[in-house]
Design a protein around this motif. Structure first.
Motif, PDB file in Angstrom:
ATOM      1  N   SER A 111       0.818  -1.207   0.000  1.00 16.68           N
ATOM      2  CA  SER A 111       0.000   0.000   0.000  1.00 16.68           C
ATOM      3  C   SER A 111       0.856   1.263   0.000  1.00 16.68           C
ATOM      4  CB  SER A 111      -0.895   0.016   1.240  1.00 16.68           C
ATOM      5  OG  SER A 111      -1.614  -1.189   1.351  1.00 16.68           O
ATOM      6  N   ASP A 112       0.357   2.292  -0.693  1.00 16.72           N
ATOM      7  CA  ASP A 112       1.001   3.604  -0.707  1.00 16.72           C
ATOM      8  C   ASP A 112      -0.076   4.626  -0.357  1.00 16.72           C
ATOM      9  OD1 ASP A 112       2.188   6.051  -1.266  1.00 16.72           O
ATOM     10  OD2 ASP A 112       3.321   5.280  -2.978  1.00 16.72           O
ATOM     11  N   MET A 113      -0.028   5.138   0.847  1.00 14.86           N
ATOM     12  CA  MET A 113      -1.081   6.007   1.354  1.00 14.86           C
ATOM     13  C   MET A 113      -0.725   7.498   1.280  1.00 14.86           C
ATOM     14  SD  MET A 113      -3.740   4.265   2.192  1.00 14.86           S
ATOM     15  CE  MET A 113      -3.433   3.150   0.793  1.00 14.86           C
ATOM     16  N   ARG A 114       0.288   7.851   0.485  1.00 11.72           N
ATOM     17  CA  ARG A 114       0.692   9.263   0.402  1.00 11.72           C
ATOM     18  C   ARG A 114      -0.454  10.164  -0.031  1.00 11.72           C
ATOM     19  NH1 ARG A 114       4.848   9.492  -3.972  1.00 11.72           N
ATOM     20  NH2 ARG A 114       3.819   7.548  -4.613  1.00 11.72           N
ATOM     21  N   PHE A 115      -1.170   9.740  -1.055  1.00 12.53           N
ATOM     22  CA  PHE A 115      -2.230  10.572  -1.615  1.00 12.53           C
ATOM     23  C   PHE A 115      -3.425  10.640  -0.660  1.00 12.53           C
ATOM     24  CE2 PHE A 115       0.237   8.746  -5.098  1.00 12.53           C
ATOM     25  CZ  PHE A 115       0.650   9.902  -5.740  1.00 12.53           C
ATOM     26  N   ALA A 116      -3.764   9.499  -0.065  1.00 12.73           N
ATOM     27  CA  ALA A 116      -4.881   9.472   0.880  1.00 12.73           C
ATOM     28  C   ALA A 116      -4.590  10.367   2.077  1.00 12.73           C
ATOM     29  CB  ALA A 116      -5.137   8.039   1.338  1.00 12.73           C
ATOM     30  N   GLU A 117      -3.372  10.319   2.578  1.00  7.24           N
ATOM     31  CA  GLU A 117      -3.010  11.149   3.730  1.00  7.24           C
ATOM     32  C   GLU A 117      -3.036  12.629   3.365  1.00  7.24           C
ATOM     33  OE1 GLU A 117       0.701   9.349   4.660  1.00  7.24           O
ATOM     34  OE2 GLU A 117      -0.213   7.675   5.767  1.00  7.24           O
ATOM     35  N   GLN A 118      -2.603  12.958   2.142  1.00  7.43           N
ATOM     36  CA  GLN A 118      -2.644  14.356   1.694  1.00  7.43           C
ATOM     37  C   GLN A 118      -4.073  14.856   1.599  1.00  7.43           C
ATOM     38  OE1 GLN A 118      -0.445  15.282  -1.902  1.00  7.43           O
ATOM     39  NE2 GLN A 118      -1.734  17.050  -2.345  1.00  7.43           N
ATOM     40  N   VAL A 119      -4.958  14.016   1.053  1.00  4.38           N
ATOM     41  CA  VAL A 119      -6.361  14.402   0.884  1.00  4.38           C
ATOM     42  C   VAL A 119      -7.015  14.661   2.244  1.00  4.38           C
ATOM     43  CG1 VAL A 119      -8.613  13.474   0.234  1.00  4.38           C
ATOM     44  CG2 VAL A 119      -6.706  13.332  -1.365  1.00  4.38           C
ATOM     45  N   VAL A 120      -6.723  13.833   3.214  1.00  3.68           N
ATOM     46  CA  VAL A 120      -7.299  14.034   4.546  1.00  3.68           C
ATOM     47  C   VAL A 120      -6.777  15.326   5.162  1.00  3.68           C
ATOM     48  CG1 VAL A 120      -7.435  13.099   6.886  1.00  3.68           C
ATOM     49  CG2 VAL A 120      -7.752  11.585   4.914  1.00  3.68           C
ATOM     50  N   ARG A 121      -5.501  15.612   4.967  1.00  2.00           N
ATOM     51  CA  ARG A 121      -4.945  16.879   5.481  1.00  2.00           C
ATOM     52  C   ARG A 121      -5.632  18.084   4.847  1.00  2.00           C
ATOM     53  NH1 ARG A 121       0.061  14.187   4.805  1.00  2.00           N
ATOM     54  NH2 ARG A 121       0.460  15.367   2.882  1.00  2.00           N
ATOM     55  N   GLU A 122      -5.911  17.973   3.543  1.00  2.00           N
ATOM     56  CA  GLU A 122      -6.533  19.086   2.812  1.00  2.00           C
ATOM     57  C   GLU A 122      -7.989  19.276   3.216  1.00  2.00           C
ATOM     58  OE1 GLU A 122      -6.229  17.799  -1.190  1.00  2.00           O
ATOM     59  OE2 GLU A 122      -4.157  18.461  -1.466  1.00  2.00           O
ATOM     60  N   GLY A 123      -8.693  18.194   3.531  1.00  2.00           N
ATOM     61  CA  GLY A 123     -10.126  18.257   3.738  1.00  2.00           C
ATOM     62  C   GLY A 123     -10.840  18.130   2.411  1.00  2.00           C
ATOM     63  N   VAL A 124     -12.168  18.061   2.443  1.00  2.00           N
ATOM     64  CA  VAL A 124     -12.949  17.873   1.229  1.00  2.00           C
ATOM     65  C   VAL A 124     -12.901  19.125   0.372  1.00  2.00           C
ATOM     66  CG1 VAL A 124     -15.242  17.403   0.307  1.00  2.00           C
ATOM     67  CG2 VAL A 124     -14.477  16.263   2.395  1.00  2.00           C
ATOM     68  N   ARG A 125     -12.669  18.933  -0.935  1.00  2.00           N
ATOM     69  CA  ARG A 125     -12.643  20.069  -1.865  1.00  2.00           C
ATOM     70  C   ARG A 125     -13.878  20.049  -2.748  1.00  2.00           C
ATOM     71  NH1 ARG A 125      -6.607  21.132  -4.277  1.00  2.00           N
ATOM     72  NH2 ARG A 125      -5.589  21.592  -2.320  1.00  2.00           N
TER      73      ARG A 125
END
Length: 304
Positions: A290-304
């Motif tokens: 698994s590579d969760m880099r993108f998922a972790e970034q999205v959670v940090r950003e919040g919903v767009r």
């Protein structure tokens, strides 16, 4: 660029993916994502490697098999949707105090269509100290066939997902013995791709992950009836009330993650279950799968 997203098979527990399409969540991220059904779930990952599809959804069980067979496997998951096991044990007779030891001597039919449910149940049995040889395991049949056999009294317990469980409960022909999700995280479905695609199209992967998070937040804010209305077109032969009851049950048992970050404990539990029953012998690290880099970034950003 059109993105082909491969659907393993049509199932109620995959409902969040259909919701993403119904909500135009991918389109809102500027993506042209097209749903394509797999002709054989066991070959879905090979389709990704061939380039005939870019992303698929399915169990990380397939990724673990791939790494077991080839440690240099280029397949990877990048966000999680189904974080808990969506299967149930439904018994012919009521058993409100069910324990795994109760399966000894019972005529049990397990899922034959895909291997993960039986991998997981075998591990449940082992952890409970139950010798599976004490269970009267029925021949491999479909869940639909096993449902009919339970109704006919020819089986004592069956392993099924929705809508079979809900149908039996509503009829009074079956009783819920075990909700597999109650064991805790056991990663069941992720979005998967190749590491080459991830490296070549990081913005596409990021945008898909944002769409998934947007969908997850919508599901968290709506009840089963609204959810059923949203995705009814994907289940044209299922009564709306049945679909709503299934979705309400799944929400209640918490099978869906509320954000796209895959739970390490869930993947590791699945890996150990597969090792325990001899499905694999390798023990890859979470990061190998698994590579969760993108998922972790999205959670940090919040919903767009």
């Amino acid at each position: 660029m059109p993105i082909t997203l491969i659907e393993n098979f049509r199932a109620v527990f995959y409902a969040p993916y259909y919701a993403a399409f119904a909500l135009d969540a991918f389109k809102a991220q500027g993506l042209d994502v097209r749903l394509q059904s797999s002709t054989d779930p066991s070959k879905t990952l090979a389709t990704l490697q061939s380039g005939a599809g870019q992303v698929s959804w399915g169990g990380p069980m397939r990724l673990l098999h791939a790494i077991n067979d080839n440690p240099a496997s280029n397949l990877v998951s990048f966000c999680e949707v189904v974080s808990h096991d969506p299967f149930y044990l439904i018994g012919r007779m009521a058993n409100p105090t069910f324990r795994m030891t109760d399966l000894a001597g019972q005529r049990l039919a397990v899922v034959s269509e895909v291997p993960t449910p039986w991998y997981c149940l075998q591990y449940d049995l082992k952890l409970a100290g139950v010798d599976k040889a004490t269970i009267k395991l029925a021949p491999g049949r479909t869940m639909a066939e096993n449902t009919e056999l339970l109704r006919a009294g020819e089986l004592d317990v069956i392993q099924v997902f929705e809508p079979f469980a809900q149908q039996l409960l509503a009829e009074g022909a079956g009783h819920r013995w075990y909700t597999a999700a109650s064991r805790g995280p056991a990663t069941y479905t992720t979005l998967n791709t190749t590491r080459e695609f991830m490296a070549r199209e990081p913005q596409t992967v990021l945008a898909m992950t944002r769409a998934i998070y947007r969908m997850q937040q919508w599901i968290a804010a709506h009840d089963g009836a609204a959810f059923a209305l949203l995705i009814a077109g994907y289940f044209p032969d299922m009564p709306q009330a049945t679909l709503a009851a299934c979705l309400t049950g799944y929400k209640t048992t918490g099978i869906w993650n509320t954000n796209p970050v895959q739970r390490r404990a869930g993947l590791e539990w699945l890996r150990e279950a597969m090792i325990s029953c001899g499905a694999i012998n390798a023990r890859p690290a979470f990061e190998d799968v698994s590579d969760m880099r993108f998922a972790e970034q999205v959670v940090r950003e919040g919903v767009r």
